[in-house]
Design a protein around this motif. Sequence first.
Motif, short mmCIF file in Angstrom:
data_model
loop_
_atom_site.label_atom_id
_atom_site.label_comp_id
_atom_site.label_asym_id
_atom_site.label_seq_id
_atom_site.Cartn_x
_atom_site.Cartn_y
_atom_site.Cartn_z
N ALA A 54 0.90 8.59 -2.86
CA ALA A 54 0.08 9.40 -3.77
C ALA A 54 -0.82 10.35 -3.00
CB ALA A 54 -0.74 8.49 -4.68
N ASP A 55 -1.42 9.86 -1.91
CA ASP A 55 -2.28 10.71 -1.10
C ASP A 55 -1.49 11.86 -0.48
OD1 ASP A 55 -4.44 9.14 -1.68
OD2 ASP A 55 -4.39 8.00 0.20
N GLY A 78 0.79 -1.23 0.00
CA GLY A 78 0.00 0.00 0.00
C GLY A 78 0.82 1.27 0.00
N LEU A 92 7.45 8.12 -4.97
CA LEU A 92 6.33 7.47 -5.66
C LEU A 92 6.77 6.94 -7.02
CD1 LEU A 92 3.35 6.75 -5.84
CD2 LEU A 92 2.91 9.06 -6.70
N ALA A 116 2.39 2.81 -2.42
CA ALA A 116 2.11 3.70 -3.55
C ALA A 116 0.88 4.56 -3.28
CB ALA A 116 1.92 2.89 -4.82
N SER A 117 -0.17 3.95 -2.74
CA SER A 117 -1.39 4.70 -2.45
C SER A 117 -1.14 5.76 -1.37
CB SER A 117 -2.49 3.74 -2.01
OG SER A 117 -3.65 4.45 -1.63
N THR A 118 -0.38 5.37 -0.33
CA THR A 118 -0.08 6.32 0.75
C THR A 118 0.72 7.50 0.23
OG1 THR A 118 -0.10 4.55 2.40
CG2 THR A 118 1.06 6.58 2.98
N GLU A 154 6.44 3.03 -8.17
CA GLU A 154 5.70 2.64 -9.36
C GLU A 154 6.60 1.93 -10.37
OE1 GLU A 154 4.07 6.38 -10.51
OE2 GLU A 154 2.20 6.08 -9.38
#
Length: 425
Positions: free
Chosen positions: A98-99, A92, A147, A94-96, A151
């Motif tokens: 990005a946020d 998780g 990030l 990448a999601s963190t 990715e």
Amino acid sequence: MTVHQLPVELVAFTGWLSELAGRLRPGGGWYGVFAARDPDGLRACFDGTELPPWDVVESLLQDLGEPPGAPRAVRGRALHQAAAAARDRAPGAASTLADRLHSMEREAHAAAARVHRLADMPGPELAWARDDLRRARARVVELAGRLERVEARGAAGPVPGLGPGPGAAPAPRLAPPPAPAPGPAPTSAPPPPQSTRRPRGARYAWLDSADGGQAAAVPELPVGGAPPRGARFGGAPGAPAPAPVPAADPGQAERAAGNAVYALRRLRAQGRGGDAHGLLCEALAGPPGWLPALAAELHRAGLAADWATLLWEAASLPPARLAAVAGALADAGRPHDCDQLLRQGVARPVAELAGACAVLSAEGHHAEAQALLAAFLRARTPADAARLAALDPAALTPRLLAAARAVSPSRERDLLHALRVAGLA
């Protein structure tokens, strides 16, 4: 009960960070600011549950008087990067990231809007707003880089460490690469609605909330590093003078400038404007003597706007670095650029201006030192000038009076009155 074990890289960094903090005065400098503003967030960084942004660590190093290239700073940077890589291998991540990146882009826009609103009101509020903007932009670059690496690993398979996977194209960098430094990067996110609240989170990116109220009294920014002392600053006892900046090699400067412009064009052609801006501003961490060559190359390439942005960012450099850049521009026959840089630098705290003026004078750039004082007198109040003179009355009082005389008779009268009220004339 489930026990969560920290990655060894994060343990190593938090140990280094705790050792650094043990050498600092808790109530002073940036350490005191961070501890007073958000003790819980700072504690989370020391126990390893959060990783501080690098600009926060860099500020603590400045409190200790450690330049970016010193062994302690280099080791801390390597440990910080390793700790970030370890955190970014977690599920998780990448999601963190990005946020957080999206949130920090909003902070950068809010800080930029606040700087714009305060541009005609020099003082502590503007200085804090510019610091918010510098930190927010630095964190945009830091988070975007993390990030991108996450990715790239996701596309190419797990890759240990910081490096991207095979086939991933990292952003080109200046050659040879300069020392790491926070670099600003504009973002494409839409600006938030105007707000009268102080920007939240730009100084403490590891938290999602902070006190949005406006402080009743606004203190001045802590001075980066030790105050200017030693032979280069009038012979006062104290910390040794900074090491002299090596002379620029013309061939290296031209090659670096050409590489930078090529990389900028390539990144923009790929739609990576943020990376392009961050790469451009890395030049401020390289030899100051290389900047005139970069200015010439940018103008030849039709990128004069980038040079103007670079000068604006240079105005926020630490005092000795600001003076070095101004001196390099003056020596290279770019007096207009030098004057513009000095005019933009007068919003900083008076202690930093005193340091910049001292360095310019010590390096033989007396005309530039006077230009800095004249710009200061045009933008700041006579009371501010008296506070500046009080830092070194013997050296600064006559220089300020001479600069005020060159500005206008009324400015000289106002300054003389302020000096008398302060007991300096």
